[in-house]
Each structure stands twice: as C-alpha cells, then as structure tokens.
Enzyme design. Sequence first.
Site, PDB file in Angstrom:
ATOM      1  N   SER A 123     -18.765   5.017   1.910  1.00 31.26           N
ATOM      2  CA  SER A 123     -18.661   3.975   2.912  1.00 31.26           C
ATOM      3  C   SER A 123     -19.400   2.812   2.561  1.00 31.26           C
ATOM      4  CB  SER A 123     -19.212   4.394   4.325  1.00 31.26           C
ATOM      5  OG  SER A 123     -18.568   5.460   5.087  1.00 31.26           O
ATOM      6  N   ASP A 150     -24.213   7.475   3.583  1.00 33.65           N
ATOM      7  CA  ASP A 150     -22.807   7.465   3.189  1.00 33.65           C
ATOM      8  C   ASP A 150     -22.778   6.620   1.823  1.00 33.65           C
ATOM      9  OD1 ASP A 150     -20.160   7.845   2.869  1.00 33.65           O
ATOM     10  OD2 ASP A 150     -19.534   8.010   4.889  1.00 33.65           O
ATOM     11  N   ARG A 153     -18.698  13.907   6.351  1.00 37.14           N
ATOM     12  CA  ARG A 153     -18.465  12.508   7.065  1.00 37.14           C
ATOM     13  C   ARG A 153     -18.835  12.714   8.348  1.00 37.14           C
ATOM     14  NH1 ARG A 153     -15.352   9.489   3.261  1.00 37.14           N
ATOM     15  NH2 ARG A 153     -16.368   7.584   3.872  1.00 37.14           N
ATOM     16  N   TYR A 169     -10.435  13.381   6.783  1.00 38.18           N
ATOM     17  CA  TYR A 169      -9.708  12.719   5.602  1.00 38.18           C
ATOM     18  C   TYR A 169      -8.256  13.071   5.951  1.00 38.18           C
ATOM     19  CZ  TYR A 169     -13.854  12.180   2.719  1.00 38.18           C
ATOM     20  OH  TYR A 169     -15.122  11.755   2.243  1.00 38.18           O
ATOM     21  N   GLN A 178     -24.122   9.767   8.258  1.00 37.83           N
ATOM     22  CA  GLN A 178     -23.710   8.248   7.905  1.00 37.83           C
ATOM     23  C   GLN A 178     -24.471   7.252   7.427  1.00 37.83           C
ATOM     24  OE1 GLN A 178     -22.259   7.402  11.785  1.00 37.83           O
ATOM     25  NE2 GLN A 178     -20.532   6.220  11.079  1.00 37.83           N
TER      26      GLN A 178
HETATM   27  P1  NAD Z   1     -10.388   7.518   1.837  1.00 39.69           P
HETATM   28  O1  NAD Z   1     -11.237   6.486   0.916  1.00 39.69           O
HETATM   29  O2  NAD Z   1     -10.347   8.843   1.529  1.00 39.69           O
HETATM   30  O3  NAD Z   1      -9.004   6.975   2.035  1.00 39.69           O
HETATM   31  C1  NAD Z   1      -8.698   5.672   2.466  1.00 39.69           C
HETATM   32  C2  NAD Z   1      -7.407   5.787   3.421  1.00 39.69           C
HETATM   33  O4  NAD Z   1      -6.141   6.008   3.060  1.00 39.69           O
HETATM   34  C3  NAD Z   1      -7.843   6.655   4.728  1.00 39.69           C
HETATM   35  O5  NAD Z   1      -7.629   6.217   5.971  1.00 39.69           O
HETATM   36  C4  NAD Z   1      -6.501   7.677   4.691  1.00 39.69           C
HETATM   37  O6  NAD Z   1      -6.278   8.229   5.599  1.00 39.69           O
HETATM   38  C5  NAD Z   1      -5.547   6.855   4.163  1.00 39.69           C
HETATM   39  N1  NAD Z   1      -4.524   7.616   3.358  1.00 39.69           N
HETATM   40  C6  NAD Z   1      -4.455   8.578   2.625  1.00 39.69           C
HETATM   41  N2  NAD Z   1      -3.305   9.150   2.167  1.00 39.69           N
HETATM   42  C7  NAD Z   1      -2.421   8.085   2.465  1.00 39.69           C
HETATM   43  C8  NAD Z   1      -1.142   7.986   2.816  1.00 39.69           C
HETATM   44  N3  NAD Z   1      -0.072   8.661   1.986  1.00 39.69           N
HETATM   45  N4  NAD Z   1      -0.381   6.782   3.462  1.00 39.69           N
HETATM   46  C9  NAD Z   1      -1.443   6.058   3.856  1.00 39.69           C
HETATM   47  N5  NAD Z   1      -2.698   6.154   4.113  1.00 39.69           N
HETATM   48  C10 NAD Z   1      -3.227   7.108   3.505  1.00 39.69           C
HETATM   49  O7  NAD Z   1     -10.988   7.083   3.283  1.00 39.69           O
HETATM   50  P2  NAD Z   1     -12.268   6.838   3.588  1.00 39.69           P
HETATM   51  O8  NAD Z   1     -12.315   5.352   3.971  1.00 39.69           O
HETATM   52  O9  NAD Z   1     -13.634   7.332   2.814  1.00 39.69           O
HETATM   53  O10 NAD Z   1     -12.479   7.389   5.207  1.00 39.69           O
HETATM   54  C11 NAD Z   1     -12.099   8.935   5.337  1.00 39.69           C
HETATM   55  C12 NAD Z   1     -12.529   9.233   6.853  1.00 39.69           C
HETATM   56  O11 NAD Z   1     -13.736   9.452   7.164  1.00 39.69           O
HETATM   57  C13 NAD Z   1     -11.731   8.318   7.866  1.00 39.69           C
HETATM   58  O12 NAD Z   1     -11.388   9.124   9.052  1.00 39.69           O
HETATM   59  C14 NAD Z   1     -12.994   7.689   8.342  1.00 39.69           C
HETATM   60  O13 NAD Z   1     -12.865   7.148   9.612  1.00 39.69           O
HETATM   61  C15 NAD Z   1     -14.103   8.806   8.202  1.00 39.69           C
HETATM   62  N6  NAD Z   1     -15.442   8.324   7.966  1.00 39.69           N
HETATM   63  C16 NAD Z   1     -16.534   8.854   8.722  1.00 39.69           C
HETATM   64  C17 NAD Z   1     -17.615   8.453   8.650  1.00 39.69           C
HETATM   65  C18 NAD Z   1     -18.776   9.127   9.308  1.00 39.69           C
HETATM   66  O14 NAD Z   1     -18.679   9.536  10.405  1.00 39.69           O
HETATM   67  N7  NAD Z   1     -19.948   9.302   8.507  1.00 39.69           N
HETATM   68  C19 NAD Z   1     -18.077   7.527   7.542  1.00 39.69           C
HETATM   69  C20 NAD Z   1     -16.902   6.909   6.751  1.00 39.69           C
HETATM   70  C21 NAD Z   1     -15.801   7.298   7.226  1.00 39.69           C
END
Ligand code: NAD
Length: 371
Positions: free
Chosen positions: A132, A129, A121, A227, A126
């Site tokens: 996302s 991805d 990530r 994550y 990005q």
């Molecule tokens: P994900 O689908 O793995 O999880 C969804 C959300 O659930 C996350 O925000 C996670 O923190 C939350 N979660 C997990 N356990 C939990 C709990 N017990 N209680 C409450 N919430 C909980 O996550 P995602 O949407 O794929 O995003 C993961 C990370 O990657 C984030 O930090 C996001 O900002 C980052 N991200 C970075 C990029 C990039 O830079 N290329 C792109 C997308 C996402």
Amino acid sequence: MILGVIKEGPTENRVAISPDTVAAILKLGIEQVQVENGAGHNSSFGDSDYETAGAKVVSRQDVLKNASLVASIHSMPDEELSQLSDSQMVIGQFNPLTNNDVVKSLNANKVTAFSLDMLPRSTRAQAMDVLSSMATVAGYKAVLNAANHLPSFFPMFMTAAGTIKPAKVLIIGAGVAGLQAIATARRLGAVVEAFDVRTAAKEEVLSLGAKFVDVEGSAESAAAGGYAIEQSEDYKKRQAQAVHEHAKTADVIICTAQIPGRQAPRIIHKATVDEMKKGAVIIDLAASSGGNCEVTENGKIIDYNGLTIIGDSNLPGSMPRDASSMFSKNTLNFLKLLIVDGNVNLNFEDDIIAATCITHQGEINNERLKK
Ligand code: NAD
C-alpha cells in the site's frame, strides 16, 4: 541481536530502514542497528543521520557478518546469501510469487526470509503494508509524470486567449495506486474516470469525485482476500469495448490493474491505442508484469504514433526519501510483532508471521507460495 541494513543494488534508490525509525527499533530491545556505509545516500539520508539516530555505520561485510536479521528492499545476491549462517534471517519485499529465482536461492541457502509483500490485507496488518505504501507513491508519481509529458494543461483555464479545457484522465484499476492517482489528478484539476472489476471500488471512486466506468458481470471471489481475480473471456471482450470508447477521448491513461502472482490483465489493446488522441500519455504501472496496455515496453518511454507510452513499475524509487521512510515504518511495525524481548520470536500461529515467512530451514512452508 543486531539488525543490519544494507545498500541496495545500482537500480534501486530506496533504503529499507530510514534514520527516523532507528530509535524506535532500538526500543524493541535490539542491541544495535548496523547500517552499511552509504546505504541511505540515494534516499538523501547521510551516514551521519543514521549515527545521530543511534545506529552504527559499518562496512557491508560487517553487516552481513554481525546481523541476526538483515533488512533490505530486494534480496541480496546469491554469493552473499550463501555466506549467511542458518541462524541469520532477512526481511524485505522479495516478490516471491513471481520471482522464483529469489525463493530458490533463499531456500537453497537455508535462510529464514520474511517478505512483507506477502502480508494478509487485513486491518491488523495495515500498518505493515509495504504494498500500500509503495502503491501510494506510484499512483501520485504516475500522475505527475503524465502531467510532465502531456502537451497540455491538466486544469481548465479561462484566459484572455480563450478557455482551455481540462485534461481527461482515465484510471484503470482503482486499488491503492489507482485511488491515489485519482486524488492527485483531481487536485491538478483534471476530469477523472476510473474503472475496476471489484464492485467495492465503485463507491471509493465516486467518493473521490471521479466517474466510475461500469462494466457489468465481473467475477469476484471472497477467497481472493479483496484482490481481483481472472475474468471470463466474455467479460474481457465487453471490458475492452468499454475501455476503448473511454480511451478514445482520454488525454491520459494510468494503468494500475494487477492480479497477485499472475501476468497483469491486458486491458488496452493496440487497436484502442491506434484510435487515441495524438499527444495522449499512457503510464503503465503494470509494465513489469506484462503491462495492461499491449503497446507498453517495460522500463521504456516510447513515442507510438505521437502518443507517449511509459512502462514504469518502479516509481517508488523515483521518490526515494518518503518511499524509504514509509517502507521503514512498515518494517518497524512488523518488527514490533516479530521481536519479543529483543529476539526474533517465530510464532507461526500468528497469521502475519506465517504469511510473510517464505523460507525457513531449507523449506517453503508458506501456503500461498506452495500453491
Ligand atoms: P492490486 O495492485 O493487486 O491491483 C490494483 C487494482 O487493479 C485492484 O483494485 C484490482 O481490483 C484492479 N484490477 C485487477 N484486474 C483488473 C481488471 N481486469 N480490470 C480492472 N481492474 C482490475 O491491488 P491493491 O491496490 O493492492 O489492492 C487490492 C485490494 O486490497 C483492494 O481491495 C484494497 O482495497 C485492499 N487493501 C486492503 C488493505 C488492508 O486492509 N490492509 C490495504 C490495502 C489494500
């Protein structure tokens, strides 16, 4: 080299490559894009759209015989994988961290496979991805589905018949899907609260005009790459209590919390659901990995004591045209890195290639998968 595109199985409406990216793929120096006939039908792309874009429409057998690289969303069946030669490669979103069978099958057939859900990530990755992109679709559709099932309005209404209160929406997990769900629910006029274990999520939640439900003392790890990680038993108890209080007054709960490669965290217990309002709707996007809600049944819409609980982890497939276009653009951006002078360049020094290549020459070299 020829890039092949196959039609997905009967439960998937999307297609990995949409007509609008064919011209850009050909510009990478690829000799031809061959598309299985009918591959785009369920995403509202006709064979003629692919032909107009410069692709050749052929039978599935021809795609599998001719293509050096076969693009799909899910992996093809074992009997087809076994027909591929050692030099052929596949690319898709194979979910290898939880789908052992796919990894075993790709490996046993010595197929070189790239799984785009394994991308780091990082800023550089990005544009590729797929997680996302698909989470954006899922977060949006989750709110629309909730609004459809809710027996009341989302926005506040001042009418001659009196004032109607806005719906209260609670979002569990403020990652990509959760943030999109917040934005969509706000656009529909709901009052939104959200909760996440990552402290960085708080600012994003607030910036979208939602309230952040604070539960102090969550565990985080820099090594998790942004994550969430598994929480302590004490934290889980306090979290369940906080969620319980907010859930009691919610009209809609959208569950999006996930931990990659693991069972989804159980956040809404049956005792909480038992105290929720009649008519409330829970949409559980984590259903396929066990669900955030104890009552969720994967792939089902259930009536639980007057509440509607929807366990659906495949919402991107319910908006297949845009979901496919986004998936296809992500794939194109990955191909821009993978293909040099019209041929696949397996540069394992590149962290994106190393992270996405899950099987190669009958071996699993991927560090995350090995763990
Ligand atoms: P994900 O689908 O793995 O999880 C969804 C959300 O659930 C996350 O925000 C996670 O923190 C939350 N979660 C997990 N356990 C939990 C709990 N017990 N209680 C409450 N919430 C909980 O996550 P995602 O949407 O794929 O995003 C993961 C990370 O990657 C984030 O930090 C996001 O900002 C980052 N991200 C970075 C990029 C990039 O830079 N290329 C792109 C997308 C996402």
